[in-house]
Structure formats: structure tokens, C-alpha cells
Design an enzyme around this catalytic site. Structure first.
Site, PDB file in Angstrom:
ATOM      1  N   ARG A   1       0.934  -1.077   0.216  1.00  0.00           N
ATOM      2  CA  ARG A   1       0.383  -0.154  -0.097  1.00  0.00           C
ATOM      3  C   ARG A   1       1.191   1.186   0.065  1.00  0.00           C
ATOM      4  O   ARG A   1       0.705   2.501  -0.940  1.00  0.00           O
ATOM      5  CB  ARG A   1      -1.035   0.191   1.273  1.00  0.00           C
ATOM      6  CG  ARG A   1      -2.197   0.752   0.901  1.00  0.00           C
ATOM      7  CD  ARG A   1      -2.709   0.762   2.232  1.00  0.00           C
ATOM      8  NE  ARG A   1      -4.104   0.104   1.303  1.00  0.00           N
ATOM      9  CZ  ARG A   1      -5.460   0.569   1.044  1.00  0.00           C
ATOM     10  NH1 ARG A   1      -5.450   1.580   0.118  1.00  0.00           N
ATOM     11  NH2 ARG A   1      -5.898  -0.486   0.118  1.00  0.00           N
TER      12      ARG A   1
ATOM     13  N   GLU B   1      -9.952   5.423   6.751  1.00  0.00           N
ATOM     14  CA  GLU B   1      -8.708   5.624   6.926  1.00  0.00           C
ATOM     15  C   GLU B   1      -8.652   7.165   5.698  1.00  0.00           C
ATOM     16  O   GLU B   1      -7.102   7.590   6.314  1.00  0.00           O
ATOM     17  CB  GLU B   1      -8.134   4.132   6.296  1.00  0.00           C
ATOM     18  CG  GLU B   1      -8.149   3.297   6.764  1.00  0.00           C
ATOM     19  CD  GLU B   1      -7.313   2.530   5.913  1.00  0.00           C
ATOM     20  OE1 GLU B   1      -8.026   1.893   5.124  1.00  0.00           O
ATOM     21  OE2 GLU B   1      -6.091   1.890   6.740  1.00  0.00           O
TER      22      GLU B   1
END
Ligand code: LUZ
Ligand code: MOS
Length: 753
Positions: free
Chosen positions: A307, A710
Site C-alpha cells: 500500500r 482511513e
């Protein structure tokens, strides 16, 4: 559909929410205390359990020798034991557990255990680990265009390093589990986890029993933030191991100090970057190498690292990119998921590179940021061609509503008039990809029962950790079935109701589980509609709507209530239960070429931070943060606003205040909440303004309400650069390390460097 409410709030604030440790205990319950390595790397020479074993109240001490199955809890890579065998690899690594009649007895006895270890060399720095070949998983590179060729033609090139520290999750409820044996029928595990299936799978492997003999049950959990995506499993498995071995219920609750010592945190990163720009401040080429501090076992590190690569260029379009990440093995607790999951670490480096370029070129970083934002049709370094981008819309709000140019000018003037106080301002744009990067995790299921009295019970794979997903699920079911919220009850997340779940993570929980839930609700409606049509003699299905516990025909109440319809259905032997399923469409990723379309959509936004630095003392305060956030057509503004506020303050804490300190022997020095400071009410910017980006049409999210868990965390990165800009206003020649957190001590040193 959109409603501002949080059905849990009343129970939370009145203390009525039941957490694991509030469950009534069964007769005969035992209590476990884990004992762990005090050496960061060593060979176990001798373990003396004799004194502890005879301590009053001690039932049994279990170690790796008592494991009936595999002593292996690694999720992505099988490289982690439940209990250490011959070697220990970090301070806090579990070696065994004392089980006793009381928690006090278990704790006292554990103190009597003596473990002799022969010390081996300790590595805590990821770059040192890399040099010595200590990798947890293969390194990866994302490449697009021709960076080398592009750098050769750049007007400006800047290089540097950027480091970001770890972060402790500080979930209010520490790791805990309660396991109840069921004889031949296996074991029931109550656990505070984001990943019930991970607990079930790991327990099956360690206990050597099939998954169908393990029931995992999760009620409300007291915070997760990623720390319970994978790392709730060991404690649950330990409790289950003891419960099965002793055939008595076993409770294991870590106290805060043990939790801080034993569990992994956000990965610290140390990174090198190189950025190339043309005369027009367009970023032409970017290169970065990320050294991720993975700790002593892989845990989720390879996925976190991935990520980082996906978010290495944040909200910008850069035609020539080479980014490489190394997952480095050190003698620290295995680091793990934490809100943002490597994305923040990648974006921080990008912003440091832009900041350095701006500083050396004598412009504000926003002049570079604003010129390089993504637009539709841009291809990311991982191959996804962007559509429905909102980076430029967000930036327009920063300029037009937040009056960025005026702010910059006000601050310039303030800084000319004051010597002791200086202000800094920074903008942080965010673009965050929504979907698990591992395509195969993007699916979910849900179960719906309609009972004879018209009440509805629903269950999904989603875990409520304070983020409000339960409210969103109840909202969705109530609105689809046309009944009121209080007619819908949400059952605990349980592996016997919903199997093979993905963890509640990646901001995707409401999207995935909500769609599975819709599928189930719509199946039930499909069975009820023909009945309602026949009952009301309605020719066309389109004339019917279900709302307010009643069937409406062409917008008019028909008198046929939900409850009556349900009773009619049961009388006709119609199935009023359904299992829903959903898998995210369109997404794929080919690791062999590191290209694909991994994200269903992206969430966007931007934050403007201003701070005042006290240049005598090195302390600073945030005057304001203004945020424009893209949550689509939010299905619940109250909950989503809470996520934005909480996320940005947590990100600010990571960047400014939260200082995880390990010494060279691998010991955590900031090992209590007295020495590890997280933001409090006074750390929050004096002015907090959050605006919603106007919805830009269909966006791919559940009910068009975008994932919000997030993305806001990364707004916090702007806080770092606001402080740096304050320092530079005082001392334009200050030596700036892009090293987060920028604590007050660091500010003082930089002011006079
Ligand atoms: N967990 C995970 C995550 O397993 N995969 C992901 O892509 C992810 N992203 C964010 C947070 N947790
Ligand atoms: Mo997470 S970092 O979405 O568990």
C-alpha cells in the site's frame, strides 16, 4: 437514506455497551497471564518454571510444548510462533502462559519465572537490516515511464531522506479474549478482533482441530485502528489453547503495559527520494526507496509495504516513477496494520520531496502541489487509469473557500512583524485507494432473518470498533425493507452466522458488508413483492414501495402493514431468511508486472493547517485546520464527521507528538501512556472546520457514500509541514530533517541550527 445518528452513542456514554471484559463469567473461569522475552534476540538456554508452578492458585503453565497442532500464527508468511521455542526475536515475544484461579495469582506466579538467554546481535534499524540481508519478504518496485531518462532532462532535481516514526494504536480496550470449551464440540472464543475468521483459522491450525469446531464471536470492540486486524489472534488462540487443554473457561486480558510491550505498531519507515521538476514546477520524475521496519516477523508487513507503493505519489500525476520498498526484519515486535496501512508513510515522503523542492526554489509547497494534481485519464504508476477524480475539485475549495492565497499573505505579514512568534501554513491533499489491495479479500456475506412478529435480525462480517458500522448496517436494512430502525436488531459478528470473512479493515467494511446485506434484503423483498401485489391487486411492481412499516401503492399507504405481510408470507410457507453475498467488481492486480486496477474508487480531500511556533521555547500550537473532504453522498454525516475529526487528529499525533522510542537493545522506552503522549483536547487545532465536497455523481461506493475510515488520517501530514514552515520563517537557514514526529525538542534544536 442519509441520516445523522449513531445508535451506539447512548450506550457508550452511559457505560452500557458490553465489552468483552464485561461479559458475565462462567463458573470455573480461569485467568491467564502471558510471560515473554526480556531479550531482543537470543537463544533460550533454560526456562525455570518450578517456583511459578507451585504458586498457590496456579492451575497450569503452558509453553510451545503444549501445542497440539502447529506452533505457527503467521498470516501472510508462516514465520511466527505462538510461543517461542529455541530462540527469541524481540522483547515482548510470548514464551508461555500461566493459568490460575485468579488474575492476581497468574500475574504473581509469572514474576517467578526465570528464563536464561544467550544474547545474539540486535538490529533495530531497517537500513542496517537491509544491508545485512535481513528481509521478511521480497522487495518490490513499481515503475512507470522512464525515470532515468526524465531526470536527465529535468530543470531541477532534489534528493534527500525522510523518516517517519511508528505509532501505538492505543485502542481503549486492550487485547483480550475469553474461551469456553465445549468438550467434543470444540471451543467458543469471544475475542476483541477486527478479523474473526483470522482468529478461527489460526486457532484451528494451532489446536489441530477443524474450523467448524471453532466458533468465534465478536461484540463491540473498544477500538482497533488496525491493531486488531491480525494481532488479536495470538491472545484468542492462547485462551482457546488453555480452555481446551484444561476443559475450563479461560480469560486473557492484557494490561496496558503488557499490550504496549508485546504488540506491534505502525511501521516506522526510513526512505530516500529524488524528485525532478521542469521550469513550470511540473513534477516530471520521482524516485523513492522505502525501508520499512517490519519487526521480527512478517505479520501484515508485505501488504502494508504494497500500500506504500500504491500511495507513493499521493494525489499527483507524475509520468516517470520508480518506487522500491524493502520489508526489513528487525528485533522489534512485528509491526502491523494501522489506519492508512502504509499509505501515510508513502505520502509523507512525497510531501517531503515537494517541500524540499519548494524550499530550494523559493516558493511555497502549495505552488507545486496545485500544479500536479490528478485528473481523469491519468494513469497511476500501478496502471490504474483514474476516473471520477476529485483532487482538483478539492484544491479549488482550498483556494476559493479557504482563501489559500489570502492566508499565505496574512501569514507572511504576521511573520514580518513578529520576532518571537512565527506562523507556518501547509496544505495536505489526499487521494486514497478503496479496496483491499489483495483482490481476493474483497468480498463479504450477510444473513437476514425476518421473524413472525415482523422484527428483523441481521448479521454481517463487519466488526463494530467504534467506527459506526453497526448503525450504517441497521440504516441500510431498515431503509431497504421499509421498516423502522428499532425493528432491526444487529447480531454479534459470529463465524457460525457469517463464514470466511475478511477483516474489518481497509476502510471497506461498510461498502463490502453493506452490499452483501442489501443482497440479502432484496432477496427477501423479491419473495414478498408478488404476495403484496396479489394481496393489493397491483399490476405493476413499480407501483409498490416499502416504507414506514407499510406497503405503499403509487405513493399512497395501502393499509397492508409490514407485520401483516410477514404473517401472510409465513402462512404461505415463504422463506423469510436470506444469505447475501457481494464481491467487488472490476478490480484486479497482476503482481508479475505490478499493474492492474486494484481500487474500486478513490477518496479525496485536502487540509490546510496553520500553526504558531513559539521561537523562544520551541513549542507550537495549531491555530486552525480547514478540511475539504470527499465522502460522496454520505449515508450518515454524524458518523462520517466523527471519522474525519478522529482521523485527522490521530494523523496529527503521529506526525507531531507520538514518539516511540526503542533503545539499541530493542527495549521500548516509551512503554507507558505517561511517556508515550497521544493528542488530547488541548492538542487539537483551536479552529476545526470540515466541509463536505459536493457529491460528484455516482462514485462506486455503497449507497454512493464513500469510505471514510482511513483517508482523513493522512490530513495529519500537513501538520508536520506547517510546523516546519514556522521554523523556516524564524530561521531560513535552519537545518531541516524530514523526520517525524516533529516534537517540541526537535523544533527548538532546528530553530537554532
Ligand atoms: N488490510 C489489508 C488493510 O489486509 N489490506 C489492505 O489493503 C488494507 N488497507 C488498509 C487497511 N488495512
Ligand atoms: Mo486497518 S489499518 O483498516 O485494520
Amino acid at each position: 437514506m442519509s441520516q445523522s445518528l449513531n445508535l451506539d452513542a447512548e450506550y457508550h456514554v452511559t457505560g452500557k455497551t458490553m465489552y468483552l471484559d464485561d461479559l458475565p463469567e462462567l463458573h470455573g473461569t480461569l485467568y491467564a497471564k502471558v510471560f515473554y522475552s526480556r531479550t531482543a534476540h537470543g537463544r533460550i538456554r533454560h526456562t525455570d518454571l518450578s517456583e511459578a508452578a507451585v504458586y498457590p492458585g496456579v492451575t497450569r503453565i503452558l509453553t510451545s510444548r503444549d501445542i497440539p497442532g502447529e506452533n505457527q500464527i503467521g498470516g501472510i508468511i508462516r514465520d511466527e510462533t505462538l510461543f517461542a521455542e529455541e530462540e527469541v526475536h524481540y522483547i515482548g515475544q510470548p514464551i508461555g502462559m500461566v493459568v490460575a484461579e485468579s488474575s492476581v495469582a497468574a500475574h504473581r506466579a509469572a514474576e517467578l519465572i526465570r528464563i536464561q538467554t544467550e544474547s545474539l546481535p540486535v538490529i533495530t534499524d531497517p537500513r542496517e537490516a537491509f544491508q545485512k540481508g535481513g528481509l521478511l519478504s521480497p522487495s518490490r518496485t513499481f515503475l512507470t515511464g522512464d525515470p532515468d531518462g526524465a531526470f536527465a532532462g529535468c530543470a531541477h532535481i532534489f534528493e534527500g531522506t525522510a523518516d517517519s516514526g511508528g505509532q501505538e494504536h492505543v485502542y481503549l480496550e486492550p487485547q483480550c479474549a475469553y474461551a469456553v470449551p465445549r468438550g467434543q464440540s470444540g471451543v467458543l472464543i469471544y475475542t476483541s478482533t477486527q478479523g474473526p475468521t483470522a482468529v478461527q483459522r489460526t486457532a484451528a491450525r494451532v489446536l489441530n482441530i477443524p474450523m467448524n469446531l471453532i466458533e468465534v464471536d465478536v461484540g463491540h470492540i473498544g477500538g482497533g485502528f488496525g491493531g486488531k486486524e491480525d494481532q488479536a489472534s495470538p491472545w484468542a488462540v492462547m485462551a482457546a489453547l488453555a480452555a481446551v487443554a484444561l476443559q475450563r473457561p479461560v480469560k486473557l486480558v492484557l494490561d496496558r503495559k503488557d499490550d504496549l510491550q508485546m504488540t506491534g505498531k505502525r511501521h516506522p519507515y526510513s526512505s530516500d527520494y529524488k524528485i525532478g521538476l521542469d521550469h513550470d514546477l511540473k513534477i516530471v520524475a520521482y524516485q523513492a526507496t522505502f525501508f520499512q521496519n517490519g519487526g521480527a516477523a512478517a505479520d501484515l508487513s508485505p501488504a502494508v509495504m504494497e500500500r506504500t507503493l500504491f500511495h507513493a505519489t499521493n494525489s499527483y500525476f507524475i509520468p516517470n516513477v520508480r518506487v522500491t520498498a524493502h520489508c526489513c526484519k528487525t528485533n522489534l515486535p512485528p509491526n502491523t496494520a494501522f489506519r492508512g496501512f502504509g499509505g501515510p508513510q508513502g505520502m509523507f515522503v512525497m510531501e517531503a520531496a515537494i517541500h524540499q523542492a519548494a524550499r530550494e526554489l523559493g516558493v511555497h509547497a502549495s505552488s507545486i502541489q496545485g500544479k500536479n494534481l490528478l485528473q481523469d485519464g491519468d494513469e497511476m504508476p500501478y496502471g490504474q487509469v483514474m476516473d471520477r477524480t476529485r483532487a482538483r475539485d478539492s484544491w479549488a475549495v482550498v483556494r476559493e473557500n479557504f482563501l489559500l492565497d489570502n492566508r499565505l499573505e496574512e501569514i507572511r505579514q504576521f511573520n514580518q512583524t513578529r520576532k518571537d512568534l512565527k506562523k507556518g501554513i501547509a496544505v495536505m491533499p489526499v487521494c486514497f485507494g478503496i479496496s483491499f489491495t489483495n483482490t481476493q479479500m474483497n468480498h463479504a456475506r450477510a444473513l437476514v432473518h425476518v421473524y413472525g412478529d415482523g422484527s428483523v435480525a441481521i448479521s454481517t462480517g463487519a466488526v463494530e470498533m467504534g467506527q459506526g458500522v453497526n448503525t450504517k448496517m441497521i440504516q441500510a436494512a431498515a431503509s431497504l425493507l421499509g421498516v423502522s430502525h428499532n425493528q432491526v436488531h444487529l447480531l454479534n459478528t459470529n463465524t457460525t452466522r457469517v463464514a470466511n470473512t475478511s477483516p474489518s479493515a481497509a476502510s471497506a467494511t461498510a461498502d463490502l458488508n453493506g452490499r452483501a446485506l442489501s443482497d440479502a434484503c432484496l432477496q427477501i423483498l423479491e419473495r414478498l413483492i408478488p404476495l403484496a401485489r396479489a394481496e393489493l391487486k397491483v399490476a405493476n411492481e413499480a407501483e409498490l414501495t416499502f416504507k414506514m412499516n407499510e406497503v405503499f401503492v403509487n405513493g399512497q399507504p395501502s393499509g397492508l402493514t409490514w407485520n401483516t405481510l410477514v404473517q401472510l408470507a409465513l402462512a404461505r410457507r415463504i422463506n423469510l431468511s436470506a444469505k447475501g453475498h457481494y464481491l467487488t467488481p472490476q478490480i484486479y492486480f497482476d503482481k508479475s508486472i505490478e499493474k492492474g486496477h486494484p481500487f474500486l474508487y478513490h477518496a479525496y480531500g485536502a487540509a490546510v493547517w496553520t500553526c504558531t511556533v513559539d521561537c523562544l521555547r520551541g513549542i507550537y500550537e495549531f491555530d486552525a485546520v480547514q478540511v475539504i473532504h470527499d465522502w460522496g453522498d454520505t449515508m450518515n454525516p454524524a458518523i462520517d464527521l466523527g471519522q474525519v475529526e478522529g482521523g485527522l487528529v490521530q494523523g496529527m499525533g503521529w506526525m507531531t507528538l507520538e514518539n516511540l522510542v526503542y533503545n539499541e537493545s530493542g527495549a521500548l522506552k516509551s512503554s507507558s501512556l505517561a511517556t508515550y503522549k497521544i493528542p488530547d483536547l488541548y492538542s487539537v487545532p483551536k479552529k476545526l472546520e470540515i466541509q463536505a465536497l459536493e457529491s460528484g455523481g455516482v462514485n462506486g461506493a455503497f449507497f454512493n457514500s464513500k469510505a471514510v475510515g482511513e483517508p482523513p488520517l493522512m490530513y495529519g501530514i500537513g501538520a508536520f509541514f506547517a510546523v516546519i514552515n514556522g521554523i523556516l520563517a524564524f530561521n531560513p537557514h535552519a537545518k531541516i530533517d524530514y523526520s517525524a514526529p516533529v516534537t517540541h525538542e526537535k523544533v527548538l534544536l532546528a530553530l537554532y541550527s
